[in-house]
Design a protein around this motif. Structure first.
Motif, PDB file in Angstrom:
ATOM      1  N   GLU A   1     -50.077 -46.703 -36.238  1.00 50.80           N
ATOM      2  CA  GLU A   1     -51.338 -46.508 -35.672  1.00 50.80           C
ATOM      3  C   GLU A   1     -52.290 -46.124 -36.743  1.00 50.80           C
ATOM      4  O   GLU A   1     -53.201 -46.797 -37.107  1.00 50.80           O
ATOM      5  N   GLU A   2     -51.949 -45.186 -37.419  1.00 53.64           N
ATOM      6  CA  GLU A   2     -53.000 -44.633 -38.618  1.00 53.64           C
ATOM      7  C   GLU A   2     -53.005 -45.880 -39.563  1.00 53.64           C
ATOM      8  O   GLU A   2     -53.893 -45.936 -40.265  1.00 53.64           O
ATOM      9  N   ALA A   3     -51.850 -46.631 -40.077  1.00 57.60           N
ATOM     10  CA  ALA A   3     -51.805 -47.664 -41.012  1.00 57.60           C
ATOM     11  C   ALA A   3     -52.894 -48.584 -40.821  1.00 57.60           C
ATOM     12  O   ALA A   3     -53.425 -49.405 -41.306  1.00 57.60           O
ATOM     13  N   LEU A   4     -52.821 -48.990 -39.286  1.00 57.53           N
ATOM     14  CA  LEU A   4     -53.773 -50.120 -38.937  1.00 57.53           C
ATOM     15  C   LEU A   4     -55.005 -49.772 -39.031  1.00 57.53           C
ATOM     16  O   LEU A   4     -55.851 -50.618 -39.470  1.00 57.53           O
ATOM     17  N   SER A   5     -55.199 -48.315 -38.776  1.00 60.01           N
ATOM     18  CA  SER A   5     -56.724 -48.145 -38.955  1.00 60.01           C
ATOM     19  C   SER A   5     -57.195 -48.476 -40.354  1.00 60.01           C
ATOM     20  O   SER A   5     -58.339 -48.592 -40.713  1.00 60.01           O
ATOM     21  N   HIS A   6     -56.433 -47.904 -41.377  1.00 55.56           N
ATOM     22  CA  HIS A   6     -56.573 -48.138 -42.806  1.00 55.56           C
ATOM     23  C   HIS A   6     -56.599 -49.480 -42.905  1.00 55.56           C
ATOM     24  O   HIS A   6     -57.642 -49.998 -43.736  1.00 55.56           O
ATOM     25  N   LEU A   7     -55.900 -50.480 -42.403  1.00 57.73           N
ATOM     26  CA  LEU A   7     -55.755 -52.010 -42.931  1.00 57.73           C
ATOM     27  C   LEU A   7     -57.212 -52.620 -42.361  1.00 57.73           C
ATOM     28  O   LEU A   7     -57.667 -53.729 -42.653  1.00 57.73           O
ATOM     29  N   ALA A   8     -57.804 -52.098 -41.264  1.00 54.80           N
ATOM     30  CA  ALA A   8     -59.123 -52.336 -40.552  1.00 54.80           C
ATOM     31  C   ALA A   8     -60.212 -52.341 -41.705  1.00 54.80           C
ATOM     32  O   ALA A   8     -61.317 -52.954 -41.576  1.00 54.80           O
ATOM     33  N   ARG A   9     -60.180 -51.395 -42.807  1.00 53.76           N
ATOM     34  CA  ARG A   9     -61.192 -50.722 -43.536  1.00 53.76           C
ATOM     35  C   ARG A   9     -60.920 -51.528 -44.964  1.00 53.76           C
ATOM     36  O   ARG A   9     -61.872 -51.885 -45.730  1.00 53.76           O
ATOM     37  N   ILE A  10     -59.443 -51.655 -45.304  1.00 58.52           N
ATOM     38  CA  ILE A  10     -59.305 -51.855 -46.905  1.00 58.52           C
ATOM     39  C   ILE A  10     -58.043 -52.991 -46.824  1.00 58.52           C
ATOM     40  O   ILE A  10     -57.304 -52.669 -46.167  1.00 58.52           O
ATOM     41  N   THR A  11     -57.980 -53.727 -47.767  1.00 59.53           N
ATOM     42  CA  THR A  11     -56.817 -54.784 -47.916  1.00 59.53           C
ATOM     43  C   THR A  11     -56.075 -54.048 -49.267  1.00 59.53           C
ATOM     44  O   THR A  11     -56.558 -54.182 -50.110  1.00 59.53           O
TER      45      THR A  11
END
Length: 810
Positions: free
Chosen positions: A719-729
């Motif tokens: 879940e935390e990884a997906l929140s990062h992926l929403a902001r940065i690639t």
């Protein structure tokens, strides 16, 4: 119905039998094929009544074996020039003379001397000058060879008794010069040192170049076998060193050492005898017996241990006594008796071979480990030995004995067995290591969670105590005192004084709010660990925003902010926290600058780093002050040039933020002149999202990747990884397979469903369950082979894992 069941049962039994015997059948067919090829390429011509006719043979393509009936003269050294001897008898060559009888039906003894004679009729002479040659094997005796009455070679010293006789076990190539239509060979032989006597080996005749070719082939094959046996002996010794429970590996190491000795002393080239002079003939002969004893004892130990029965343990004791006795006999018995005694020891060794076959058969019956390999290998070795006995007794068949090949058939499958055992131990160790690693991870999580709670409480306590004990208490006390004064003399205080007091209170409260704001930044960054919300942003844009926010403070002091940003710089970092660093340092520069001075801000690249420099003209600092500001001790803030107050926590916070970003802060200052603050940040845009619920493993791998110029964004779950992926690639995603909540595979599928088509990010899956090699099969089973670049084990060191990851991306 009964008939159908019987047919089905027979088919099933036949299939089981074929499957059971597939390995020995393959070996048997291979041996039969090699022997049949031998018949085609080596036609056998037999000597009759002392004459061998090779006039029709193609000596340009092959050599001829000089076998058949030769003239034989017992206890006589025939005159090589004598044309018509009187007492002619005939004897087969290729077998020792002690196994043949004379005209009276009496067997010849092993010890004695004699002459052989053979006339070879040659093909018509061509215009080219042709040189013929003989390849003489080891005859276990001394001899002289005459060709057409001339002495062409001698080996050892022939004699009519054991005092004048000196043996030699050399092999020789003997060129025959000036040969025309025939060759009249006379060989004088004496033997008083070996059981096998006479021309019991096969002499080859042919053109010199073909004889040399045959010799080179034998010599090369022997050297390869010796090297191979030596390597196998070392290999098995290393296997035992790795796993002391594999006692058979140590035994096999000695077996290979014994075979190495036998290969050097008993194979056709007799390589050790050829390398050394005749003075070493007898010691080397004893050495060959020692090699036989080593193979017998340690090979028997391997076989007897398979059945795991008490009776074979007793047989092993008997074998030890027998082998020690044989060893002492080989080393101490006089040479004239050694050949006969060792012959009988070798003959009775067959009993232990039969017992070994029984042991392996029982092991096969009780389905002991690797019993099939041992059973078939020993059976083939026995069959090979029987074939050798038949071929040695009947050289006219045209086959050459297999010799040590029978022994190789026995030892190679055993090597496979030992290797398979080592592989099983390795797999078992790997499985245990994985289990221990999992338990270690679970324990780490519990300890880490508890430690985090304690560290969080301690940090909060330290920050609050530091804040209350210094700067935060002072302005609030001042506000409280002013309010007390106003309350005490409210009616007597003028409106102007009330307004002044209220301004002072407002200033104090504003300062307190600013300090609380910084404290909240500290709490977000420090109380919960390094929680970086990283994005890719423009440093120039961020500086513009910070400069705009502090412009009013600079204007009040008449300070000009000069910006020099000739490059457009982008980095990956936590924009808010990096902005806090810029704001803290720029505010401090304004705070400690002289009135109507200048603050300079510059951006540049320095190697692998992006440098943001802020210089002021103000109070400056001593080395001691710089050390205190950048250290971990709590300090009181120093008033600015206009009496401004601060928290004293600003530079400590900046250092902590830059440390989390693997950045640096360098301070240069001169008292009374001013200070320079250089902020260095990695300009790398090579970023990785590292997802793993094991904090220790994640931090170790992140540390190594950061040293390799990676920007690492950490996440503890899917879940935390997906929140990062929403902001940065990021440039790469590394995710653990097993995580609470959303595991690695779920994360991969969720990301594949959310991402845009142009957001193709390489993904690497890691797990403590992954094999150290060959993880592609798991990806194929999960249908991830086109999505996931690689599947690696967490058992690797962080440095090795990082190296493999970077190799995948190259």
């Amino acid at each position: 119905m009964i008939f159908t069941v019987s047919i089905s049962s027979i088919q099933k039994s036949f299939s089981t039998l074929v499957k059971f015997c597939r390995y020995p059948l393959i070996l048997v067919f291979a041996l039969l094929f090699s022997q049949s090829c031998h018949l085609d390429v080596s036609p056998t011509l037999l000597a009759k009544d002392g004459v061998l006719d090779v006039r029709m043979a193609n000596l340009s393509e092959d050599t001829v074996n000089l076998i058949g009936k030769w003239e034989f003269y017992w206890n006589e050294f025939l005159d090589p020039k004598q044309i018509s001897p009187t007492n002619i008898s005939y004897l087969s060559v290729g077998v020792p003379w002690f196994s043949q009888a004379n005209e009276d039906g009496v067997d010849y003894p092993s010890f004695g001397y004699a002459s052989y004679r053979l006339t070879i009729l040659l093909p018509p002479k061509t215009e080219e000058r042709e040189t013929y040659a003989l390849l003489i094997p080891v005859l276990h005796s001394a001899y002289k060879i005459y060709a057409n009455g001339k002495l062409v070679a001698e080996n050892g010293i022939i004699g009519k008794n054991d005092t004048t006789h000196k043996p030699s076990f050399h092999t020789k190539i003997i060129p025959l010069i000036d040969i025309n239509q025939k060759v009249d060979l006379v060989i004088h032989i004496s033997n008083f040192s070996h059981k096998y006597a006479g021309i019991h080996g096969i002499i080859r005749f042919g053109k010199l170049e073909k004889i040399i070719q045959v010799w080179n082939e034998y010599h090369s094959a022997t050297c390869i076998i010796l090297i191979f046996m030596g390597l196998l002996s070392i290999y098995h010794a290393l296997v035992y060193a790795i796993n002391r429970s594999e006692k058979n590996a140590l035994r096999m190491s000695f077996v290979y050492l014994g075979i190495l000795i036998l290969s050097a002393t008993l194979t056709e080239t007799r390589i050790l005898f050829n390398f050394l002079s005749d003075d070493y003939c007898i010691p080397l002969f004893r050495l060959s017996r020692v090699g036989f004893v080593i193979v017998l004892y340690f090979g028997g130990s391997v076989l007897f241990s398979l059945a795991q029965m008490r009776i074979f343990k007793k047989m092993l004791v008997l074998l030890k006594i027998y082998s020690l006795t044989f060893l002492m006999v080989s080393l101490l018995t006089p040479i004239k008796h050694l050949a006969l005694v060792s012959y009988y020891f070798e003959f009775f060794s067959v009993i232990f071979v039969i017992l070994g076959l029984i042991s392996v058969s029982l092991a096969l019956y009780f389905q002991r480990k690797e019993s099939k390999l041992y059973f078939f290998s020993l059976l083939l070795a026995v069959i090979g030995g029987i074939i050798d006995v038949i071929l040695i007794s009947n050289p006219n068949l045209g086959f050459r004995p297999m010799g040590l090949i029978s022994l190789y058939l026995f030892i190679f499958p055993q090597t496979l067995g030992v290797t398979f055992g080592l592989i099983r131990v390795y797999k078992r160790s790997e499985s245990i290591s994985k289990e221990l690693y999992k338990r270690k991870e679970a324990l780490e999580k519990k300890v880490k969670a508890r430690t985090d709670e304690l560290e969080k409480a301690n940090r909060w306590k330290a920050n609050f105590v530091s804040l209350i004990s210094h700067d935060l208490r002072s302005p609030l006390n001042s506000v409280n005192q002013i309010l007390d004064v106003i309350d005490f003399s409210f009616s007597e205080t003028s409106e102007e004084e009330k307004k002044k007091f209220l301004d002072i209170c407002k200033t104090g409260v504003t300062q307190s709010l600013k300090m609380l704001e910084q404290l909240l930044d500290v709490s977000r960054f420090d109380a919960f660990g390094t929680k970086l919300i990283q994005t890719k942003f423009s440093v120039n844009d961020l500086l513009n925003e910070i400069i705009e926010s502090v412009e009013p403070l600079a204007t009040l002091k008449g300070i000009r902010i000069q910006k020099d940003t000739p490059i457009e710089a982008e980095i990956i970092a936590d924009r808010t926290l990096i902005g806090e660093v810029f704001k803290n340092i720029l505010t401090n520069s304004i705070k400690y600058s002289y009135l109507n001075s200048e603050v300079w801000v510059g951006v540049s690249y320095k190697g692998k780093w992006l440098s943001v420099e802020i210089r002021d003209r103000g109070l400056g600092m001593s080395e001691e002050q710089i050390h205190k500001l950048t250290g971990e001790e709590n300090i009181k803030s120093t008033p600015g040039t206009a009496g401004e107050r601060g928290t004293g926590l600003g530079l400590q916070l900046c250092n902590n933020i830059l440390e989390a970003h693997f950045g640096k802060l360098r301070i240069k200052s001169v008292l009374g002149v001013g200070s320079s603050f250089e902020i260095s940040l990695s300009k790398s845009t090579k970023s990785v999202l590292l997802v793993d619920d094991s904090g220790n493993f994640r931090s170790d791998l992140a540390e190594v990747m950061r040293r390799n110029q990676w920007i690492v964004i950490e996440a503890g779950n899917g879940e935390e990884a997906l929140s990062h992926l929403a902001r940065i690639t990021p440039s790469l995603i590394i995710t653990d397979l097993h995580m609470p909540g959303m595991n690695g595979i779920s994360l991969i599928h969720e990301w594949e469903g959310r991402r845009n088509q142009n957001q193709k990010i390489p993904i690497i899956l890691i797990s403590s369950d992954a094999p150290l090699s060959g993880g592609n099969s798991f990806l194929e089973e999960e249908g991830l082979e086109t999505i996931v670049s690689a599947y690696f084990s967490k058992m690797y060191k962080a440095e090795d894992l990082c190296e493999q990851i970077e190799m995948i991306l190259m």
